[in-house]
Enzyme design. Structure first.
Site, mmCIF file in Angstrom:
data_model
loop_
_atom_site.group_PDB
_atom_site.id
_atom_site.type_symbol
_atom_site.label_atom_id
_atom_site.label_comp_id
_atom_site.label_asym_id
_atom_site.label_seq_id
_atom_site.Cartn_x
_atom_site.Cartn_y
_atom_site.Cartn_z
ATOM 1 N N GLU A 45 0.892 -1.167 0.000
ATOM 2 C CA GLU A 45 0.000 0.000 0.000
ATOM 3 C C GLU A 45 0.924 1.209 0.000
ATOM 4 O O GLU A 45 1.577 1.501 0.996
ATOM 5 C CB GLU A 45 -0.880 -0.036 1.254
ATOM 6 C CG GLU A 45 -1.731 1.206 1.445
ATOM 7 C CD GLU A 45 -2.478 1.178 2.788
ATOM 8 O OE1 GLU A 45 -2.853 0.080 3.254
ATOM 9 O OE2 GLU A 45 -2.650 2.260 3.374
ATOM 10 N N ARG A 49 1.306 10.058 0.936
ATOM 11 C CA ARG A 49 1.884 11.049 1.845
ATOM 12 C C ARG A 49 3.049 11.768 1.181
ATOM 13 O O ARG A 49 3.495 12.801 1.664
ATOM 14 C CB ARG A 49 2.425 10.356 3.098
ATOM 15 C CG ARG A 49 1.354 9.753 3.947
ATOM 16 C CD ARG A 49 1.972 9.203 5.193
ATOM 17 N NE ARG A 49 1.026 8.396 5.927
ATOM 18 C CZ ARG A 49 1.144 8.084 7.194
ATOM 19 N NH1 ARG A 49 2.197 8.503 7.871
ATOM 20 N NH2 ARG A 49 0.264 7.347 7.786
ATOM 21 N N THR A 72 -3.509 6.463 2.067
ATOM 22 C CA THR A 72 -3.648 7.879 2.428
ATOM 23 C C THR A 72 -4.283 8.675 1.285
ATOM 24 O O THR A 72 -3.905 9.813 1.011
ATOM 25 C CB THR A 72 -2.282 8.497 2.833
ATOM 26 O OG1 THR A 72 -1.477 7.514 3.473
ATOM 27 C CG2 THR A 72 -2.482 9.641 3.814
ATOM 28 N N LYS A 132 -11.148 -0.204 6.567
ATOM 29 C CA LYS A 132 -9.883 -0.144 7.303
ATOM 30 C C LYS A 132 -10.235 0.306 8.721
ATOM 31 O O LYS A 132 -11.037 1.231 8.898
ATOM 32 C CB LYS A 132 -8.978 0.882 6.624
ATOM 33 C CG LYS A 132 -7.739 1.267 7.409
ATOM 34 C CD LYS A 132 -6.816 2.102 6.540
ATOM 35 C CE LYS A 132 -5.692 2.701 7.342
ATOM 36 N NZ LYS A 132 -4.539 3.075 6.522
HETATM 37 O O1 LIG Z 1 -3.157 7.399 6.493
HETATM 38 C C1 LIG Z 1 -3.273 6.330 5.932
HETATM 39 O O2 LIG Z 1 -4.113 6.062 5.069
HETATM 40 C C2 LIG Z 1 -2.357 5.301 6.289
HETATM 41 O O3 LIG Z 1 -1.958 4.614 5.401
HETATM 42 C C3 LIG Z 1 -1.945 5.166 7.680
HETATM 43 C C4 LIG Z 1 -1.066 3.960 7.865
HETATM 44 O O4 LIG Z 1 -1.762 2.825 7.459
HETATM 45 C C5 LIG Z 1 -0.642 3.789 9.255
HETATM 46 O O5 LIG Z 1 -0.144 4.993 9.730
HETATM 47 C C6 LIG Z 1 0.390 2.726 9.416
HETATM 48 O O6 LIG Z 1 0.546 2.586 10.761
HETATM 49 P P1 LIG Z 1 1.839 1.985 11.464
HETATM 50 O O7 LIG Z 1 1.954 0.557 11.014
HETATM 51 O O8 LIG Z 1 1.533 2.096 12.909
HETATM 52 O O9 LIG Z 1 2.989 2.811 11.011
#
Ligand SMILES: O=C(O)C(=O)C[C@H](O)[C@H](O)COP(=O)(O)O
Length: 212
Positions: A45, A49, A72, A132
């Site tokens: 994915e 960002r 994102t 999600k």
């Molecule tokens: O903003 C979005 O759509 C994202 O993709 C957020 C990410 O999925 C998470 O921030 C991943 O989280 P961690 O595994 O804790 O680093």
């Protein structure tokens, strides 16, 4: 032609894990995809960002061996860019009707963020049955998903945010969890330093943990 939403969901459910990737430089996309595939997880994915997202998706898609999504995604323009680059699914941190409907027009899987009963009902009203669950760790974690799965029997969840090797099992043990997302196998410092061998090792470790 993009795969059908159900086909993509089946692929993600089979993989159990969705690496969430942040790429500053699209030149890292191909070696990163190779490292993930070598670790047994040809899934990514790629988050919008960074400005390198669309080019990174394009480079990974050119390989032909990846199940590729865009993360994102906040706007309909980003949906269009992601689809044009070769993404077969779109992930949003929250629920945007505009983003969901644009994905539906493209005929691709969309996983909007939803962590409350109200948000899940909004997703259902848009014709979706998979969301999600983000940010999973601070939104009640596995107990919250179990509680929400009771009234929403037909809904499946992709918890992401705060998921890692230590709590992976809590989530994957829930029948309503289709897959979990996370960035722990693709740390940004390893991507930027070009340590793809370590990414393959972390990925293989995650795949082995998820299979247990
Ligand atoms: O903003 C979005 O759509 C994202 O993709 C957020 C990410 O999925 C998470 O921030 C991943 O989280 P961690 O595994 O804790 O680093």
């Amino acid at each position: 032609m993009s795969p059908q939403p159900q086909q993509t969901l089946d692929q993600l459910s089979a993989a159990r894990l969705v690496p969430v990737v942040v790429l500053d430089d699209a030149a890292h996309a191909d070696p990163l995809a190779a490292a993930l595939a070598a670790g047994g997880l040809p899934v990514a994915e790629v988050t919008f960002r960074t400005a390198a997202a669309a080019d990174s998706i394009r480079a990974m898609a050119a390989r032909g061996d990846m199940i590729l999504g865009a993360g994102t995604v906040l706007t309909t323009d980003q949906v269009d860019l992601a689809v044009a680059a070769g993404a077969s699914y779109v992930v949003s941190p929250g629920l945007s009707r505009a983003v969901v409907e644009r994905c539906q027009e493209h005929g691709i899987l969309v996983l909007p963020g939803a962590v409350t009963a109200t948000e899940i009902q909004a997703a259902l009203e848009l014709g979706l049955t998979t969301v999600k669950f983000f940010p999973a760790g601070t939104s009640g974690g596995a107990p919250a998903i179990k509680a929400l799965a009771a009234p929403f029997g037909g809904v499946s969840f992709v918890p992401t945010g705060g998921v890692g090797p230590a709590n992976l099992h809590e989530y994957l043990a829930i029948p309503a969890v289709a897959a979990v997302g996370g960035s722990w196998m693709v740390p940004k410092n390893l991507v930027n330093s070009g340590d793809f061998a370590e990414i393959t090792r972390l990925t293989a470790e995650a795949v082995a943990l998820a299979a247990r």
